[in-house]
Design an enzyme around this catalytic site. Structure first.
Site, PDB file in Angstrom:
ATOM      1  N   GLY A  11       8.354   0.104  -3.806  1.00 23.56           N
ATOM      2  CA  GLY A  11       7.811  -1.231  -3.528  1.00 23.56           C
ATOM      3  C   GLY A  11       7.392  -1.927  -4.810  1.00 23.56           C
ATOM      4  O   GLY A  11       7.003  -1.270  -5.765  1.00 23.56           O
ATOM      5  N   ARG A  73      14.739   1.076  -2.690  1.00 19.31           N
ATOM      6  CA  ARG A  73      14.245   2.361  -2.183  1.00 19.31           C
ATOM      7  C   ARG A  73      15.375   3.391  -2.141  1.00 19.31           C
ATOM      8  O   ARG A  73      15.310   4.358  -1.403  1.00 19.31           O
ATOM      9  CB  ARG A  73      13.584   2.172  -0.825  1.00 19.31           C
ATOM     10  CG  ARG A  73      12.340   1.288  -0.865  1.00 19.31           C
ATOM     11  CD  ARG A  73      11.311   1.749   0.134  1.00 19.31           C
ATOM     12  NE  ARG A  73      10.172   0.847   0.244  1.00 19.31           N
ATOM     13  CZ  ARG A  73       8.995   1.057  -0.336  1.00 19.31           C
ATOM     14  NH1 ARG A  73       8.806   2.115  -1.088  1.00 19.31           N
ATOM     15  NH2 ARG A  73       8.008   0.217  -0.160  1.00 19.31           N
ATOM     16  N   ASP A 104       3.910   7.184  -5.786  1.00 16.92           N
ATOM     17  CA  ASP A 104       3.981   8.654  -5.700  1.00 16.92           C
ATOM     18  C   ASP A 104       5.366   9.153  -5.254  1.00 16.92           C
ATOM     19  O   ASP A 104       5.841  10.166  -5.769  1.00 16.92           O
ATOM     20  CB  ASP A 104       2.847   9.241  -4.859  1.00 16.92           C
ATOM     21  CG  ASP A 104       2.799   8.714  -3.455  1.00 16.92           C
ATOM     22  OD1 ASP A 104       3.308   7.603  -3.230  1.00 16.92           O
ATOM     23  OD2 ASP A 104       2.251   9.407  -2.584  1.00 16.92           O
ATOM     24  N   THR A 126       1.055   1.157  -8.078  1.00 18.07           N
ATOM     25  CA  THR A 126       0.906   0.861  -6.653  1.00 18.07           C
ATOM     26  C   THR A 126      -0.325   0.014  -6.413  1.00 18.07           C
ATOM     27  O   THR A 126      -1.352   0.219  -7.078  1.00 18.07           O
ATOM     28  CB  THR A 126       0.803   2.127  -5.773  1.00 18.07           C
ATOM     29  OG1 THR A 126       0.484   1.724  -4.437  1.00 18.07           O
ATOM     30  CG2 THR A 126      -0.255   3.106  -6.232  1.00 18.07           C
ATOM     31  N   ASP A 128      -1.919   0.413  -3.864  1.00 12.33           N
ATOM     32  CA  ASP A 128      -2.754   1.274  -3.017  1.00 12.33           C
ATOM     33  C   ASP A 128      -3.816   2.053  -3.805  1.00 12.33           C
ATOM     34  O   ASP A 128      -4.757   2.581  -3.216  1.00 12.33           O
ATOM     35  CB  ASP A 128      -1.882   2.284  -2.254  1.00 12.33           C
ATOM     36  CG  ASP A 128      -0.813   1.612  -1.417  1.00 12.33           C
ATOM     37  OD1 ASP A 128      -1.007   0.441  -1.044  1.00 12.33           O
ATOM     38  OD2 ASP A 128       0.220   2.249  -1.143  1.00 12.33           O
ATOM     39  N   ASP A 130      -3.744   4.973  -5.054  1.00 15.75           N
ATOM     40  CA  ASP A 130      -3.919   6.313  -4.482  1.00 15.75           C
ATOM     41  C   ASP A 130      -3.229   7.419  -5.292  1.00 15.75           C
ATOM     42  O   ASP A 130      -3.028   8.521  -4.788  1.00 15.75           O
ATOM     43  CB  ASP A 130      -3.402   6.328  -3.029  1.00 15.75           C
ATOM     44  CG  ASP A 130      -1.925   5.970  -2.914  1.00 15.75           C
ATOM     45  OD1 ASP A 130      -1.309   5.625  -3.943  1.00 15.75           O
ATOM     46  OD2 ASP A 130      -1.386   6.031  -1.802  1.00 15.75           O
ATOM     47  N   ARG A 172      -1.554   1.856   2.692  1.00 16.30           N
ATOM     48  CA  ARG A 172      -0.875   3.008   3.273  1.00 16.30           C
ATOM     49  C   ARG A 172      -1.889   3.987   3.834  1.00 16.30           C
ATOM     50  O   ARG A 172      -2.730   3.601   4.613  1.00 16.30           O
ATOM     51  CB  ARG A 172       0.089   3.639   2.272  1.00 16.30           C
ATOM     52  CG  ARG A 172       1.402   3.940   2.933  1.00 16.30           C
ATOM     53  CD  ARG A 172       2.454   4.379   1.977  1.00 16.30           C
ATOM     54  NE  ARG A 172       2.042   5.475   1.141  1.00 16.30           N
ATOM     55  CZ  ARG A 172       2.607   5.772  -0.002  1.00 16.30           C
ATOM     56  NH1 ARG A 172       3.597   5.039  -0.461  1.00 16.30           N
ATOM     57  NH2 ARG A 172       2.202   6.803  -0.702  1.00 16.30           N
TER      58      ARG A 172
HETATM   59  O1  F6P Z   1       2.685   1.322  -1.246  1.00 16.35           O
HETATM   60  C1  F6P Z   1       2.527  -0.062  -1.355  1.00 16.35           C
HETATM   61  C2  F6P Z   1       2.671  -0.717   0.005  1.00 16.35           C
HETATM   62  O2  F6P Z   1       2.486  -2.113  -0.158  1.00 16.35           O
HETATM   63  C3  F6P Z   1       1.732  -0.172   1.077  1.00 16.35           C
HETATM   64  O3  F6P Z   1       0.421  -0.658   0.957  1.00 16.35           O
HETATM   65  C4  F6P Z   1       2.466  -0.603   2.318  1.00 16.35           C
HETATM   66  O4  F6P Z   1       2.153   0.218   3.438  1.00 16.35           O
HETATM   67  C5  F6P Z   1       3.911  -0.405   1.943  1.00 16.35           C
HETATM   68  O5  F6P Z   1       3.967  -0.493   0.523  1.00 16.35           O
HETATM   69  C6  F6P Z   1       4.833  -1.447   2.519  1.00 16.35           C
HETATM   70  O6  F6P Z   1       6.132  -1.147   2.112  1.00 16.35           O
HETATM   71  P1  F6P Z   1       7.374  -2.105   2.396  1.00 16.35           P
HETATM   72  O7  F6P Z   1       7.287  -3.259   1.427  1.00 16.35           O
HETATM   73  O8  F6P Z   1       8.556  -1.264   2.157  1.00 16.35           O
HETATM   74  O9  F6P Z   1       7.241  -2.589   3.808  1.00 16.35           O
END
Ligand code: F6P
Length: 339
Positions: A11, A73, A104, A126, A128, A130, A172
């Site tokens: 992401g 991805r 991660d 990230t 997040d 985390d 997440r």
């Molecule tokens: O890991 C970053 C994040 O933005 C999370 O907070 C969220 O759950 C996820 O990615 C969303 O991913 P995508 O953009 O693939 O929907």
């Protein structure tokens, strides 16, 4: 002359361009290395999709969101056969090392490739916050800023209409964004996956506020909290569930328990877009410069990390060791402001 490849995978996140600029400018400033951009994350490393990065290529991108290299991805272990599928691009571009900017899942893949022989320097990324082994990840501060501004705006409309508003934020499986934005925005309750709070308790907090004359409330909900109703969610290629929307399940339950009109705002990808904050620009720039230094010096299987005021090199496996949850002491502080 060391040739450094750089890619962004997974992401996106505000500050990626600042890292790319940091790696490139530092490497060229050193005078002992050059930089090749790998497009669309691991996909570009598998398909040979690259472009040279000179100083001009990274001018004017410090404040820009997203990533000039693109991301995806795609994963060499899911869509290819690991190291074998990236070897050709490494050789064709004369790459000595790859700076991998990722979360991660991406760093786990980098570690697997490193075990097979790919020279890697990791940069944790990230919103997040985390990732283990680093105090903060860039992108987090920007996401918190955006969520806090949203809470401030939702507070005034909640107050005008005597409503409860649930603000769902990303993160997440962890509640870092929720905890920081909830603290910064003065939320009346914060729900995070690490500390489950029964909805009856939340309802009691809201009722008490209303009894004391505050006819509105803001509840911050981390997207990763356990949904009240069992939900089957699609998974991404790293096996992470696609989250979002749990607040829509929680709102009618709270409304039923309190009798107060309850609305939901899901902030979603707004938290990942746009310009990074000054803090994230500085952190991303320092991480990029440190990664370039390590790469140019022939270090590999390491990750750059923020440790207190310093940027340190730590073994890549430390960054992949666990997904880091909110510090219980911090959440205890946030909790003392509920209601
Ligand atoms: O890991 C970053 C994040 O933005 C999370 O907070 C969220 O759950 C996820 O990615 C969303 O991913 P995508 O953009 O693939 O929907």
């Amino acid at each position: 002359m060391a040739v450094i490849g750089v890619l962004t995978a997974g992401g996106d996140c505000p500050g990626l361009n600042a890292v790319i600029r940091g790696v490139t400018a530092r490497a060229l400033h050193r005078g002992d290395s050059e930089v090749v951009g790998i497009l669309h994350g691991w996909e570009g490393l598998m398909d040979g999709d690259t472009r040279p990065l000179d100083r001009d290529a990274v001018r004017g991108i410090l404040a820009r969101g997203g990533t000039i290299l693109g991301t995806s991805r795609k994963d060499p272990y899911v869509h290819g056969d690991g190291y074998e599928s990236v070897k050709r691009t490494m050789l064709a571009n004369g790459l000595d090392v790859v700076v991998v900017i990722g979360g991660d899942g991406t760093l786990q893949t980098a570690l697997r490739l490193a075990d097979e022989g790919l020279p890697v320097v990791g940069v944790p990324k990230t919103i997040d916050n985390d990732i283990a082994a680093t105090d903060f990840t860039f992108g987090f501060d920007t996401a918190v800023q955006i969520a806090t501004e949203a809470i401030d705006r939702l507070t005034t409309t909640a107050e005008s209409h005597n409503r409860v508003i649930l603000v769902e934020v990303m993160g997440r499986s962890k509640g870092w964004i929720a905890t920081y934005a909830g603290l910064a925005g003065g939320a009346d309750a914060i729900l995070i996956p690490e500390v489950p709070v029964p909805l009856e308790e939340v309802a009691a907090i809201l009722r008490r506020r209303h009894r004391h004359g505050h006819g509105y409330s803001i509840v911050v909900v981390a997207e990763g909290v356990e949904p009240p109703h069992k939900t089957k969610r699609p998974k991404d290629i790293f096996g992470f569930e696609r989250l979002g929307g749990v607040a829509y399940q929680i709102a009618p339950i709270l409304e039923g328990l309190t009798g107060f009109e309850t609305r939901v705002t899901v902030l979603g990808h707004l938290q990942r877009g746009g310009s990074p904050t000054a803090f994230d620009r500085v952190l991303a720039t320092r991480l990029g410069a440190a990664a370039a230094d390590l790469a140019a010096e022939g270090r590999q299987r390491v990750m750059v990390a923020m440790r207190g005021p310093q940027i340190k090199a730590v073994p890549l496996e430390e960054g992949c060791a666990e997904v880091r949850g909110v510090d219980p002491e911090l959440f205890a502080v946030a909790r003392s402001f509920f209601g």
